[in-house]
Design a protein around this motif. Structure first.
Motif, PDB file in Angstrom:
ATOM      1  N   SER A  85       0.828  -1.210   0.000  1.00 36.00           N
ATOM      2  CA  SER A  85       0.000   0.000   0.000  1.00 36.00           C
ATOM      3  C   SER A  85       0.854   1.249   0.000  1.00 36.00           C
ATOM      4  CB  SER A  85      -0.897   0.035   1.249  1.00 36.00           C
ATOM      5  OG  SER A  85      -1.873  -0.948   1.167  1.00 36.00           O
ATOM      6  N   MET A  86       1.941   1.215   0.759  1.00 36.98           N
ATOM      7  CA  MET A  86       2.818   2.380   0.821  1.00 36.98           C
ATOM      8  C   MET A  86       3.461   2.631  -0.537  1.00 36.98           C
ATOM      9  SD  MET A  86       2.237   3.241   3.870  1.00 36.98           S
ATOM     10  CE  MET A  86       3.278   4.668   3.994  1.00 36.98           C
ATOM     11  N   TYR A  87       3.723   1.541  -1.254  1.00 33.75           N
ATOM     12  CA  TYR A  87       4.290   1.664  -2.598  1.00 33.75           C
ATOM     13  C   TYR A  87       3.320   2.421  -3.506  1.00 33.75           C
ATOM     14  CZ  TYR A  87       6.177   0.155  -7.134  1.00 33.75           C
ATOM     15  OH  TYR A  87       6.701   0.117  -8.398  1.00 33.75           O
ATOM     16  N   ALA A  88       2.068   2.019  -3.468  1.00 36.98           N
ATOM     17  CA  ALA A  88       1.057   2.697  -4.296  1.00 36.98           C
ATOM     18  C   ALA A  88       0.877   4.139  -3.855  1.00 36.98           C
ATOM     19  CB  ALA A  88      -0.268   1.938  -4.193  1.00 36.98           C
ATOM     20  N   LEU A  89       0.851   4.360  -2.551  1.00 31.13           N
ATOM     21  CA  LEU A  89       0.662   5.704  -2.010  1.00 31.13           C
ATOM     22  C   LEU A  89       1.808   6.611  -2.435  1.00 31.13           C
ATOM     23  CD1 LEU A  89      -1.009   7.562  -0.168  1.00 31.13           C
ATOM     24  CD2 LEU A  89       0.374   6.787   1.751  1.00 31.13           C
ATOM     25  N   GLY A  90       3.037   6.078  -2.326  1.00 35.31           N
ATOM     26  CA  GLY A  90       4.213   6.856  -2.712  1.00 35.31           C
ATOM     27  C   GLY A  90       4.124   7.284  -4.169  1.00 35.31           C
ATOM     28  N   LEU A 111       8.634  10.702   0.645  1.00 34.84           N
ATOM     29  CA  LEU A 111       9.558  10.344   1.717  1.00 34.84           C
ATOM     30  C   LEU A 111       9.018  10.801   3.068  1.00 34.84           C
ATOM     31  CD1 LEU A 111      13.111  11.101   0.228  1.00 34.84           C
ATOM     32  CD2 LEU A 111      11.926   8.912   0.447  1.00 34.84           C
ATOM     33  N   ALA A 112       8.509  12.041   3.090  1.00 36.45           N
ATOM     34  CA  ALA A 112       8.017  12.583   4.360  1.00 36.45           C
ATOM     35  C   ALA A 112       6.800  11.800   4.842  1.00 36.45           C
ATOM     36  CB  ALA A 112       7.663  14.061   4.184  1.00 36.45           C
ATOM     37  N   VAL A 113       5.870  11.544   3.905  1.00 39.35           N
ATOM     38  CA  VAL A 113       4.659  10.823   4.310  1.00 39.35           C
ATOM     39  C   VAL A 113       5.022   9.404   4.757  1.00 39.35           C
ATOM     40  CG1 VAL A 113       2.482   9.850   3.487  1.00 39.35           C
ATOM     41  CG2 VAL A 113       3.113  12.188   2.866  1.00 39.35           C
ATOM     42  N   GLY A 114       5.929   8.754   4.016  1.00 38.54           N
ATOM     43  CA  GLY A 114       6.344   7.404   4.383  1.00 38.54           C
ATOM     44  C   GLY A 114       6.977   7.377   5.756  1.00 38.54           C
ATOM     45  N   ALA A 115       7.871   8.346   6.016  1.00 45.34           N
ATOM     46  CA  ALA A 115       8.554   8.361   7.306  1.00 45.34           C
ATOM     47  C   ALA A 115       7.551   8.560   8.434  1.00 45.34           C
ATOM     48  CB  ALA A 115       9.601   9.473   7.321  1.00 45.34           C
ATOM     49  N   ALA A 116       6.602   9.497   8.224  1.00 43.88           N
ATOM     50  CA  ALA A 116       5.626   9.768   9.278  1.00 43.88           C
ATOM     51  C   ALA A 116       4.745   8.535   9.523  1.00 43.88           C
ATOM     52  CB  ALA A 116       4.767  10.972   8.880  1.00 43.88           C
ATOM     53  N   TRP A 117       4.334   7.935   8.427  1.00 40.58           N
ATOM     54  CA  TRP A 117       3.446   6.776   8.539  1.00 40.58           C
ATOM     55  C   TRP A 117       4.178   5.618   9.255  1.00 40.58           C
ATOM     56  CZ3 TRP A 117      -1.362   7.035   5.628  1.00 40.58           C
ATOM     57  CH2 TRP A 117      -2.202   5.945   5.857  1.00 40.58           C
ATOM     58  N   GLY A 118       5.419   5.398   8.841  1.00 36.07           N
ATOM     59  CA  GLY A 118       6.213   4.344   9.464  1.00 36.07           C
ATOM     60  C   GLY A 118       6.455   4.619  10.932  1.00 36.07           C
ATOM     61  N   CYS A 119       6.597   5.907  11.253  1.00 34.51           N
ATOM     62  CA  CYS A 119       6.824   6.284  12.641  1.00 34.51           C
ATOM     63  C   CYS A 119       5.623   5.899  13.501  1.00 34.51           C
ATOM     64  CB  CYS A 119       7.084   7.787  12.712  1.00 34.51           C
ATOM     65  SG  CYS A 119       7.687   8.314  14.308  1.00 34.51           S
ATOM     66  N   VAL A 120       4.429   6.082  12.940  1.00 35.90           N
ATOM     67  CA  VAL A 120       3.225   5.683  13.683  1.00 35.90           C
ATOM     68  C   VAL A 120       3.234   4.163  13.904  1.00 35.90           C
ATOM     69  CG1 VAL A 120       0.710   5.553  13.616  1.00 35.90           C
ATOM     70  CG2 VAL A 120       1.875   7.629  12.844  1.00 35.90           C
ATOM     71  N   HIS A 121       3.516   3.414  12.843  1.00 36.48           N
ATOM     72  CA  HIS A 121       3.635   1.954  13.004  1.00 36.48           C
ATOM     73  C   HIS A 121       4.624   1.618  14.110  1.00 36.48           C
ATOM     74  CE1 HIS A 121       2.485   0.971   8.537  1.00 36.48           C
ATOM     75  NE2 HIS A 121       1.434   1.226   9.292  1.00 36.48           N
ATOM     76  N   GLY A 122       5.809   2.234  14.016  1.00 32.07           N
ATOM     77  CA  GLY A 122       6.896   1.913  14.933  1.00 32.07           C
ATOM     78  C   GLY A 122       6.528   2.224  16.368  1.00 32.07           C
ATOM     79  N   LEU A 231      11.161   3.578   2.594  1.00 26.23           N
ATOM     80  CA  LEU A 231      11.675   2.927   1.392  1.00 26.23           C
ATOM     81  C   LEU A 231      10.537   2.527   0.455  1.00 26.23           C
ATOM     82  CD1 LEU A 231      14.616   0.587   2.417  1.00 26.23           C
ATOM     83  CD2 LEU A 231      14.598   2.314   0.627  1.00 26.23           C
ATOM     84  N   ALA A 232       9.435   2.044   1.047  1.00 31.61           N
ATOM     85  CA  ALA A 232       8.308   1.623   0.213  1.00 31.61           C
ATOM     86  C   ALA A 232       7.727   2.816  -0.541  1.00 31.61           C
ATOM     87  CB  ALA A 232       7.245   0.945   1.077  1.00 31.61           C
ATOM     88  N   CYS A 233       7.581   3.945   0.142  1.00 30.80           N
ATOM     89  CA  CYS A 233       7.062   5.150  -0.517  1.00 30.80           C
ATOM     90  C   CYS A 233       8.035   5.655  -1.570  1.00 30.80           C
ATOM     91  CB  CYS A 233       6.811   6.255   0.519  1.00 30.80           C
ATOM     92  SG  CYS A 233       5.150   6.204   1.183  1.00 30.80           S
ATOM     93  N   ALA A 234       9.337   5.614  -1.251  1.00 24.34           N
ATOM     94  CA  ALA A 234      10.342   6.042  -2.215  1.00 24.34           C
ATOM     95  C   ALA A 234      10.290   5.151  -3.445  1.00 24.34           C
ATOM     96  CB  ALA A 234      11.729   5.998  -1.580  1.00 24.34           C
ATOM     97  N   ALA A 235      10.154   3.843  -3.216  1.00 29.71           N
ATOM     98  CA  ALA A 235      10.076   2.905  -4.328  1.00 29.71           C
ATOM     99  C   ALA A 235       8.870   3.233  -5.194  1.00 29.71           C
ATOM    100  CB  ALA A 235       9.990   1.476  -3.799  1.00 29.71           C
TER     101      ALA A 235
END
Lengths: 330, 524
Positions: A85-90, A111-122, A231-235
């Motif tokens: 999903s992050m790949y598609a979102l990115g 990158l910013a959205v991915g990092a923020a989203w991953g931070c919530v997961h983490g 990384l997924a969003c960047a990809a």
């Protein structure tokens, strides 16, 4: 002082067969990959052609980055189901930003959205101690929802303006491969040559011990999810650069292929053991298999790809379980 | 001499490096530690002894920053300190190693040694230096192995040594060792001792927790004895004879406070209710055998680690036995599993009732009928009426004090919880009861009641095996007492010898040669 020397080395007790088994676990994917490439080059005309190798590499190089990020998550003993999903979102965010604000925004926003989203997961996993499976499943669904919003429920397709510098990142065969290879190289360095990497592996190996040793367990666990989602969003963004548009429907099921690649690459799903190199072998192996099935153009065609992937995965997990049991009996 | 006082220190005893005073710690209302003090001096090994539940591990966890004390203070090098995490304690110079090796087995030896403080060069880990330093450090600890191999390929002794090398580091002033030898081979123990002596020679203070008397006397200069969360003795170990030490650990007044009612003479012709022969569990129990007759209470005593609980578990098949046979009423138990034992009429009341017995969130009724459900149901449907009948009968018989059968077990007192467990097994109408520490963690009044209940049950014709670390309970409650040491029977007390003095003598019995002698750190 020189007290009684404890060589106490079990290797002497380890039979050659056991040593071979351990080696297969570590380099199994690479071995199978090498054999497969040799056989395919010999028996499948055109497999070794530049065009075909370019197709194998160039078309998949960005998607492989999902497995890179996931390698770190799996090493801690966690899982990240949201990477597809992050790949598609990115991709969609990049196209949307490129359309409005240009190249830099197209790179930085995902990158910013991915990092923020991953931070919530983490944070949910590391601090609130919720199960990674559930947290990232919620992430998978949530990211798909956000996609629908950005694209007016899929009605609007955002295009990367032709001629934009952003497109250059995804063009040709070798740019994506080089970008991807560079990131894998950095990932390998991060895993083996930094304290962050050492802590990542230690957490998966024995989280309790890692805590008692005073390692930054919660921080590291948070960061691996940030890394994975970023990384997924960047990809996805790079994928959009290649396609020229952000496609909402891509990425479905990619998380499963990525998990399969990581595990086939020899990383234990329970964490604590694995390598970036193994993941590279894992992703290449699955891509080559896919390519061979497509090329064979048999009556089944690409329909059997997933079945073959599944069989590979089952074989690897079975081999890991057997190796693990052998070790415990020692 | 390894035990010499710190060179250049003041004459007489060196100043203490760590002083703990008035440490209180409770968990959910239960006092684990009450006003405990501990004084550690540089260059000395301080033994910390006590039975299970005496508070040793809690005290260690307070010292090493795992738990924060409710009251009391810690002074390190003369200034008061408070540790919120293990890391803070480590940074202050308090290192610890545990019974279980707390390292990462799949990572390399060198990485384990350096985790979290790896040498770096230009921002990246300096692997070459890491491996070189690891090999150097470990050689000093007597480990000669390829440091790039995964830790798990080393033997346990060498792994423990890596843990110690990591913990002691360069600047540990205090090293806490919690049963470091429990999984080591004798020659590995020798190496460990040599390392400990080397540490003390450099002025490190060592806290040494072990239940092996021989090791304590071979290694330690000072001793603190804990019992029921209190410090009951502290002083030089050499001044304390072995038997007195055992007496202090097991404690209480050690008079036969309660006479067991007129003893049932077993019917010599009938086969014993339970007969065990040659029970063996690797590393734990070696060839233990005994008979328990109907109406008889056989006590099973021994210090911590003697294999007393393991013996009981091996009888019912909760612990896989490597050898030995078990007969119930003369019939051999061929399949060894708790379910088979229950069917044959042998039930075990486990030592840790919270972890191994009760479902704390469920009601008294549900906990009692759990094991009897197959007998209370027809075609898989459980009859509520029959449940209520059984529960009512046992609540009355065992005098369980609960507001109602629907009250949650977690809300009951320890004594009543234990009675609920007892009821669970009694409603199966067993022939033999194995009781492992039936009165642990129960207050004094309830303890007497549970003990009286055990007598009644034996009088009703049950065979009872009473496993206990409490000397008084064994003496007062048993017809005979079998004493184990290191998993081997060393004595059986019968008749007049069922007496506290005889029990203490048997417990302090020396059967193993003192470990570690002849390696007095001086072999160079």
């Amino acid at each position: 002082m020189s007290p009684t020397v404890l060589t106490a080395d079990r290797r002497s007790a380890e039979s050659p067969a056991e040593r071979l088994a351990a080696r297969i676990q570590r380099h199994g994917a690479l071995t199978v990959l090498a054999l497969l490439v040799l056989l395919a080059s010999a028996f499948s005309p055109g497999f070794a052609s530049t065009d075909n190798l370019g197709a194998i590499l160039g078309n998949n190089a960005f998607v492989w980055l999902l497995a890179l990020g996931l390698t770190f998550v799996v090493l801690t003993g966690g899982i990240d189901l949201s990477v597809g999903s992050m790949y598609a979102l990115g991709g969609v965010l990049a196209a949307w930003a490129a359309e409005r604000y240009g190249t830099w925004a197209a790179l930085l926003l995902p990158l910013a959205v991915g990092a923020a989203w991953g931070c919530v997961h983490g944070l949910l996993v590391a601090r609130a101690r919720t199960a990674p499976f559930i947290v990232t499943l919620a992430g998978l669904l949530g990211a798909r929802g956000l996609l629908q919003l950005v694209t007016d429920e899929g009605a609007t397709t955002h295009l990367v303006p032709p001629g934009s510098a952003f497109r250059a990142l995804g063009e040709g065969t070798w740019t994506p491969v080089l970008v991807s290879a560079a990131l894998f190289g950095l990932g390998a360095l991060l895993l083996t040559r930094t304290r962050f990497g050492a802590t990542t592996t230690a957490i998966g190996g024995n989280e309790h011990a890692a805590t008692l040793m005073g390692l930054p367990v919660a921080r590291t666990k948070t960061l691996v999810y940030v890394l994975s989602a970023t990384l997924a969003c960047a990809a996805g963004a790079l994928g959009a650069a290649r396609l020229g548009s952000g496609v909402t429907t891509v990425g479905v099921g990619y998380e499963l292929t990525a998990i399969a690649s990581v595990v086939i690459g020899g990383t234990l799903l329970t964490g604590g053991s694995g390598s970036v190199g193994g993941t590279v072998a894992g992703v290449l192996l699955l891509s080559v298999v896919h390519n061979l099935i497509d090329r064979s153009a048999s009556q089944y065609g690409s329909a059997v790809t997933d079945t073959v992937n599944g069989a590979f995965l089952a074989a690897v997990v079975l081999a890991q379980a057997l190796l693990d049991r052998g070790r415990r009996d020692e | 001499m390894a035990q010499a006082e710190r060179p250049g220190g003041p004459a007489g005893r060196p100043a203490p490096v760590l002083v703990a005073t008035g440490i209180d710690k409770g968990f959910a209302g239960v006092h684990a530690l009450r006003g405990v003090g501990l004084t550690l001096r540089p260059g000395r090994v301080h033994a910390l002894v006590g039975e299970n539940g005496a508070g040793k591990s809690t005290l260690i966890k307070v010292l090493t920053g795992v738990h924060r004390p409710d009251a009391g203070k810690l002074e390190l090098g003369g200034s008061e300190r408070e540790f919120r995490t293990p890391l803070e304690a480590q940074r202050a110079g308090i290192a610890s190693i545990h019974q279980e090796v707390n390292l990462v087995p799949m990572m390399s030896v060198a990485r384990n040694l350096h985790l979290g403080r790896e040498p770096r060069r230009r921002g990246l880990l300096d692997l070459r230096r890491m491996n070189r330093e690891a090999a150097e450090v470990l050689r000093r600890y007597g480990v000669d192995a390829d440091v790039t191999r995964p830790l798990r390929e080393l033997g346990l002794g060498a792994q423990q040594m890596v843990a110690l090398a990591r913990a002691a580091g360069v600047d540990a002033e205090v090293v806490v060792m919690d049963e470091p030898t429990s999984s080591l081979e004798p020659h590995e123990v020798d190496t460990l001792f040599a390392v400990v002596r080397d540490l003390t020679a450099r002025g490190t203070a060592v806290v040494y927790v072990s239940h092996r008397m021989d090791e304590l006397y071979a290694l330690c200069q000072d001793v603190t004895v804990l019992r029921d969360g209190r410090g009951v003795h502290t002083g030089p170990l050499a001044d304390l004879p072995r038997r007195e030490l055992v007496g202090l650990m097991l404690g209480r007044t050690l008079v036969a406070a309660r006479e067991r009612p007129a003893r049932h003479t077993p019917d010599a012709d009938a086969p014993p209710a339970l007969r065990a022969r040659g029970l063996t569990v690797r590393h734990r129990v070696h060839g233990v055998g005994f008979d328990v007759h109907r109406g008889e209470v056989l006590g099973l005593g021994g210090l911590l680690g003697s294999g007393r609980s393991e013996t009981a578990k091996a009888v019912v098949g909760a612990l896989g036995a490597d050898a030995g046979r078990v007969e119930v009423d003369g019939r051999e138990l061929t399949r060894r599993s708790p379910a088979a034992a229950i069917r044959a009429g042998v039930v075990l009341l486990p030592e840790d009732r919270k972890a191994e017995g009760l479902l704390p969130g469920r009601s008294v009724r549900e906990n009692i009928v759990l094991a009897a459900l197959p007998r209370l149901s027809r075609a898989g449907i459980v009859s509520r009426a029959r449940q209520d009948e059984v529960v009512e009968r046992f609540v009355a018989r065992l005098r369980i004090k609960a507001a109602s059968p629907e009250q949650k077990v977690a809300d009951l007192s320890g004594g009543n919880q234990q009675k609920v467990l007892l009821a669970r097994w009694l409603c199966l109408a067993p022939k033999v009861l194995l009781l492992d520490e039936p009165t642990r963690g129960i207050d004094v009044g309830a303890r007497a009641e549970v003990q009286a209940l055990i007598d009644e049950l034996a009088a009703d014709g049950l065979g009872v095996l009473l496993v206990s670390s409490d000397a008084e309970e064994l003496i007062a409650g048993s017809d005979r007492v079998l004493v184990l040491k290191d998993g081997t029977p060393v004595d059986e007390l019968t008749g007049e010898r069922v007496h506290a003095d005889a029990l203490l003598a048997a417990l302090a019995h020396e059967t193993r040669p003192p470990a570690g002698d002849g390696t007095n750190g001086a072999q160079r």
